[in-house]
Structure formats: structure tokens, C-alpha cells
Design an enzyme around this catalytic site. Structure first.
Site, PDB file in Angstrom:
ATOM      1  CE  LYS A 156      -4.120  -2.005   2.175  1.00 30.04           C
ATOM      2  NZ  LYS A 156      -5.097  -1.857   3.296  1.00 30.04           N
ATOM      3  CD  GLU A 187      -9.169  -8.726  -3.774  1.00 23.51           C
ATOM      4  OE1 GLU A 187      -8.053  -9.087  -3.360  1.00 23.51           O
ATOM      5  OE2 GLU A 187     -10.077  -8.336  -3.014  1.00 23.51           O
ATOM      6  CG  ASN A 222      -3.784  -1.958   6.735  1.00 24.27           C
ATOM      7  OD1 ASN A 222      -3.646  -1.562   5.582  1.00 24.27           O
ATOM      8  ND2 ASN A 222      -4.810  -2.691   7.122  1.00 24.27           N
ATOM      9  CG  HIS A 255      -5.515  -5.934  -0.427  1.00 32.89           C
ATOM     10  ND1 HIS A 255      -6.768  -5.806   0.115  1.00 32.89           N
ATOM     11  CD2 HIS A 255      -5.613  -6.893  -1.387  1.00 32.89           C
ATOM     12  CE1 HIS A 255      -7.598  -6.645  -0.501  1.00 32.89           C
ATOM     13  NE2 HIS A 255      -6.925  -7.308  -1.424  1.00 32.89           N
ATOM     14  NE  ARG A 281      -6.693 -11.658   5.359  1.00 30.62           N
ATOM     15  CZ  ARG A 281      -7.313 -10.464   5.287  1.00 30.62           C
ATOM     16  NH1 ARG A 281      -7.514  -9.863   4.116  1.00 30.62           N
ATOM     17  NH2 ARG A 281      -7.707  -9.861   6.374  1.00 30.62           N
ATOM     18  CE1 TYR A 301      -9.411  -2.711   0.065  1.00 27.21           C
ATOM     19  CE2 TYR A 301      -8.461  -0.889  -1.151  1.00 27.21           C
ATOM     20  CZ  TYR A 301      -8.315  -1.986  -0.329  1.00 27.21           C
ATOM     21  OH  TYR A 301      -7.050  -2.365   0.103  1.00 27.21           O
ATOM     22  CB  THR A 314      -7.470  -5.152   9.798  1.00 26.93           C
ATOM     23  OG1 THR A 314      -8.088  -6.262   9.137  1.00 26.93           O
ATOM     24  CG2 THR A 314      -7.698  -3.882   8.994  1.00 26.93           C
ATOM     25  CG  PHE A 374     -13.274   1.649   6.926  1.00 27.82           C
ATOM     26  CD1 PHE A 374     -12.792   1.137   5.728  1.00 27.82           C
ATOM     27  CD2 PHE A 374     -14.049   0.823   7.735  1.00 27.82           C
ATOM     28  CE1 PHE A 374     -13.073  -0.171   5.343  1.00 27.82           C
ATOM     29  CE2 PHE A 374     -14.330  -0.485   7.351  1.00 27.82           C
ATOM     30  CZ  PHE A 374     -13.847  -0.979   6.153  1.00 27.82           C
TER      31      PHE A 374
END
Ligand code: IDP
Ligand code: MG
Length: 142
Positions: free
Chosen positions: A11, A128, A114, A117, A87, A51, A93, A59
Site C-alpha cells: 500500500k 482481484e 496498514n 492488502h 492472510r 474496494y 488489519t 472508513f
């Protein structure tokens, strides 16, 4: 478990603070193979579409603003049970809740900013990966 693909994105916070190489090394050390990657500056429309599942959440505007604030690095990553494994490797998160040694614990600033992704299901991983990489752009696929 079979080898599969998932989508990761380094990110904008992690790109801006120069953590890209460390994060890539972390993912490779965790067993992932990079199959495609592209540095992109998302438009509002692209970030909003990516998203879309979060549209309406409190958010969401902050998330779209953050994801368009600078370049990010979408990556198609191949590995054993790729979705679940990535993950685990990235952590929760919110970095404050992420397990020690995870990418987010090591490199994330906050729940919003964070660092990375990761797709959350095989179905979303397929969607994705296709969002950023047309089939022919996946290196080494046969
Ligand atoms: P995930 O990235 O761990 O799958 P999601 O719940 O799918 O988490 O949320 C997508 C992204 O939206 C998060 O990675 C984070 O950047 C942002 N986000 C989620 N919840 C919050 C929040 O409460 N405040 C600010 N940003 C958030
Ligand atoms: Mg998610």
C-alpha cells in the site's frame, strides 16, 4: 493443500516509507513466488471499484483517499494455500492486534495505513488478480 494464487498490494504508506523491498523479501521468505507486479497510482474510480465491497462503511472515503494518495504495488503471489497463508503472514488489519513477526506488525502505521492488502477468499483472489493482471500478464503460467 494445492498451490494457488492470491493478490497482495504493497500500500502507499509502505511505498512512501521505503518498505517495499523488505516486504517483498518477507513474502518470498514465507514461500511465495512473484508471478506479476506493477507499480500503479490508482484513480478514485479504480480504488472505489476495487474496494466496492466496503462502500457505505464509515472508513470507505478514508480508504479510497489513502489508496489513491501515492503509488501502490499490486502483486500476484503464488504459494501453497496462497489466500490463507498470505492472510496469516500479513497479520490482523490493525497492527496493534497483529501477531509478532507479521508484515503489519513490522511495517504498518495504523489500522487504515496498514502497509499491505491480501485477498480474503479464493473467489476474491481470482477477481482481484484479474482486476490488475489480464491472464496473459502472469509470468510463467502454463
Ligand atoms: P483487511 O485489509 O485486513 O482485509 P478489511 O476489513 O477488508 O481489512 O478493510 C480493508 C481496508 O480498509 C483495511 O486494510 C484498512 O486499510 C481499511 N480499514 C478497515 N477498517 C478500518 C478502520 O476502522 N479505520 C480505518 N481504515 C480501516
Ligand atoms: Mg479485506
Amino acid at each position: 493443500m494445492a498451490v494457488s494464487l492470491t493478490l497482495g498490494i504493497v500500500k502507499p504508506d509502505a511505498i512512501a516509507t521505503g518498505k517495499t523491498g523488505k516486504i517483498l523479501a518477507h513474502l518470498e521468505e514465507a514461500g511465495f513466488t512473484l508471478r506479476a507486479a506493477r507499480l500503479v497510482r490508482l484513480t478514485d474510480a479504480q480504488a472505489g471499484a476495487f474496494y466496492a465491497v466496503h462502500r457505505g462503511r464509515p472508513f470507505y472515503p478514508e480508504l479510497v483517499a489513502f489508496m489513491t494518495s501515492g503509488p501502490c504495488l499490486p502483486m500476484a503471489l503464488e504459494g501453497e494455500d496462497a489466500v490463507a497463508t498470505l492472510r496469516t503472514v500479513i497479520g490482523a488489519t490493525d497492527p496493534a492486534e497483529a501477531a509478532p513477526g507479521t508484515v503489519r506488525k513490522l511495517y504498518a502505521e495504523s489500522k487504515g495505513r496498514n502497509a499491505i492488502h491480501a485477498s480474503d477468499s479464493d473467489e476474491n483472489a481470482a477477481r482481484e488478480v484479474a482486476f490488475f493482471f489480464p491472464e496473459g500478464e502472469l509470468a510463467g503460467m502454463r
